[in-house]
Write a protein that holds these residues in place. Structure first.
Motif, PDB file in Angstrom:
ATOM      1  N   GLY A   1       0.824  -1.205   0.000  1.00 18.49           N
ATOM      2  CA  GLY A   1       0.000   0.000   0.000  1.00 18.49           C
ATOM      3  C   GLY A   1       0.858   1.255   0.000  1.00 18.49           C
TER       4      GLY A   1
ATOM      5  N   VAL B   1       0.789   4.547  -2.366  1.00 13.66           N
ATOM      6  CA  VAL B   1       0.573   5.916  -1.878  1.00 13.66           C
ATOM      7  C   VAL B   1       1.730   6.814  -2.321  1.00 13.66           C
TER       8      VAL B   1
ATOM      9  N   PHE C   1      -2.775   7.637   8.002  1.00 11.43           N
ATOM     10  CA  PHE C   1      -1.998   6.453   8.362  1.00 11.43           C
ATOM     11  C   PHE C   1      -0.544   6.909   8.566  1.00 11.43           C
TER      12      PHE C   1
ATOM     13  N   CYS D   1       1.849   7.272   5.646  1.00 10.95           N
ATOM     14  CA  CYS D   1       1.362   8.275   4.682  1.00 10.95           C
ATOM     15  C   CYS D   1       1.742   9.664   5.184  1.00 10.95           C
TER      16      CYS D   1
ATOM     17  N   VAL E   1      -8.708   2.722   1.807  1.00  7.14           N
ATOM     18  CA  VAL E   1      -8.556   1.429   2.498  1.00  7.14           C
ATOM     19  C   VAL E   1      -9.661   1.179   3.524  1.00  7.14           C
TER      20      VAL E   1
ATOM     21  N   LYS F   1      -4.982  -5.178   3.189  1.00  6.33           N
ATOM     22  CA  LYS F   1      -6.065  -5.155   4.168  1.00  6.33           C
ATOM     23  C   LYS F   1      -7.242  -6.001   3.686  1.00  6.33           C
TER      24      LYS F   1
ATOM     25  N   LEU G   1       1.337  -8.712   1.264  1.00  7.69           N
ATOM     26  CA  LEU G   1       1.243  -7.269   1.059  1.00  7.69           C
ATOM     27  C   LEU G   1       0.910  -6.987  -0.401  1.00  7.69           C
TER      28      LEU G   1
ATOM     29  N   LEU H   1      -5.337  -4.769  10.022  1.00  6.51           N
ATOM     30  CA  LEU H   1      -6.791  -4.604   9.951  1.00  6.51           C
ATOM     31  C   LEU H   1      -7.329  -5.242   8.678  1.00  6.51           C
TER      32      LEU H   1
END
Ligand SMILES: *Cc1c(COP(=O)(O)O)cnc(C)c1O
Length: 397
Positions: free
Chosen positions: A89, A93, A114, A117, A188, A211, A220, A340
């Motif tokens: 992720g 990003v 996050f 981020c 997300v 996620k 991932l 999560l």
């Protein structure tokens, strides 16, 4: 199957069949093309492929058939023209942000981000001459006030981590369009099923596929989705030359995850709503935030922009860190983990884990207190989860 037929599919159908590339063996389940390279019949064929005169794969850093299926299936789900799958992720990003900007540009971001981020926006981008302003994104006037002549990008997550605040994406997009900036939404927490940022006016959507898309805690992955023009002009070369590519094995795992995504998200959201109602009535709970309850601070925005609630719950226990730790430690079924979207229910204490690098002030601004807990609801029976929480709450009380 024509592309147009695929467009009319409901999400459940796209997620099982979208983007399938079947080999000459006619396999039912998507093949894992674990290959780095591709061979050509002749030197002339290689030349033509490199010139772009013929279609085909060249090297798996650029594209791979299994990864291609994942990208196409994500496009079908999101209603996006094009996508690039990435190794995580954060790779997605970072690519979405850096590829939208150059030195001298300015980015406005919602401060409830996050952790990684926030590092990219606040720490990495300024090293390359990109200025950033962080705002409380729940109030549109804050976005407006932060705009400068060189503002080129708005970045937000909604619902936010961990306090599940909701930002009015359509309002932010209208503002961005007025000043010629783009909007990137990290979607997300909502999942592609509960919220469609592109339909709300956003230009780029990013996911950590780690996620809900995997949803079973295995690998991932990430993906950036946008219009074909933006990807061709801004992301394509960066992607080929800097190498954030997703492994074909992980792409295959994520394809299998997509097949069951609607079933899982529906079930987890239904259970989360029940658990949120249970927690809201407990005297040990000082505050509960759940998108989907009428007492959510942005319930009106949720009604406009989300199709359903969330698989996550944020709540504060009375008694601060001591009580939050005691509750977490007393749980037997719900596991302590900072992840999560998993099939397994997971609880985390943001102040000492995911948000430990922020100052006390920054945490307070985000509404993260010593007693704040984030619960990601899994696929277990909701009654069993409530029993676990009830027993643990009694232990604390
Ligand atoms: C997990 C997460 C990320 C980062 O994804 P990775 O796959 O761990 O790199 C980014 N944004 C949000 C909102 C996340 O939950």
């Amino acid at each position: 199957m024509s592309h147009d037929a695929e467009r009319n599919w409901k999400p459940e159908t796209s997620l099982v069949h979208g983007g399938t590339l079947r080999s000459e063996f006619g396999e039912t389940s998507e093949a894992i093309y674990l290959t780095q390279g591709y061979v050509y019949e002749t030197a002339e064929a290689a030349e033509a492929r490199f010139k772009g005169e013929t279609e085909g794969f060249i090297y798996s850093r650029y594209a791979n058939p299994t990864v291609d299926m994942f990208e196409k299936r994500m496009c079908a789900l999101e209603g996006a023209e094009d996508a690039r799958a990435m190794a995580s992720g954060m790779a997605a990003v970072t690519a979405a942000i850096l590829c939208s900007l150059k030195a001298g540009d300015h980015i406005v971001a919602a401060r409830a981000l996050f952790g990684s981020c926030r590092w990219v926006v606040e720490k990495l981008a300024p090293r390359y001459g990109i200025e950033a302003t962080l705002v409380d994104g729940t109030r549109i006037e804050n976005w407006q006030a932060a705009i400068r002549p060189n503002t080129k990008l708005f970045f937000l997550e909604s619902p936010t981590n961990p306090t599940l605040e909701v930002i009015d994406i359509a309002a932010v997009a209208r503002l961005a369009n007025e000043v010629g900036a783009r909007v990137v939404v990290d979607n997300v927490f909502a999942t592609p099923l509960q919220q469609k940022p592109l339909e709300l006016g956003a230009h780029i959507v990013v996911y950590s596929a780690t996620k809900h898309i995997d949803g079973q805690g295995r690998c991932l992955g990430g993906v950036v989705l946008s219009d074909k023009k933006w990807i061709d002009e801004n992301l394509h070369d960066y992607f080929r030359h800097t190498g954030p590519s997703l492994s074909p094995f992980n792409a295959w795992t994520l394809l299998k995850g997509l097949e069951t995504l609607p079933l899982r998200v529906r079930q987890q959201t239904e259970s989360a709503a029940k658990i949120a109602d249970f927690l809201a009535d407990r005297t040990e709970v000082a505050r509960l935030i759940y998108p989907g309850r009428p007492d959510h601070p942005q319930a009106d925005v949720i009604a406009r922009q989300m199709k359903g609630g969330s698989t996550l719950i944020c709540f504060d226990v009375k008694g601060g860190k001591k009580a939050a730790f005691a509750l977490s430690n007393a749980l037997r079924l719900i596991l302590i983990s900072n992840n999560l979207g998993d099939a397994k229910s997971l609880i985390t204490h943001p102040a000492t884990t995911t948000h430990k690098n922020l100052t006390d002030e920054a945490r307070a601004e985000l509404g993260i207190g010593p007693g704040t807990l984030r619960l990601s609801v899994g696929l277990e029976d909701a009654g069993d989860l409530i029993d676990d929480l009830e027993r643990a709450l009694k232990a604390v009380g």
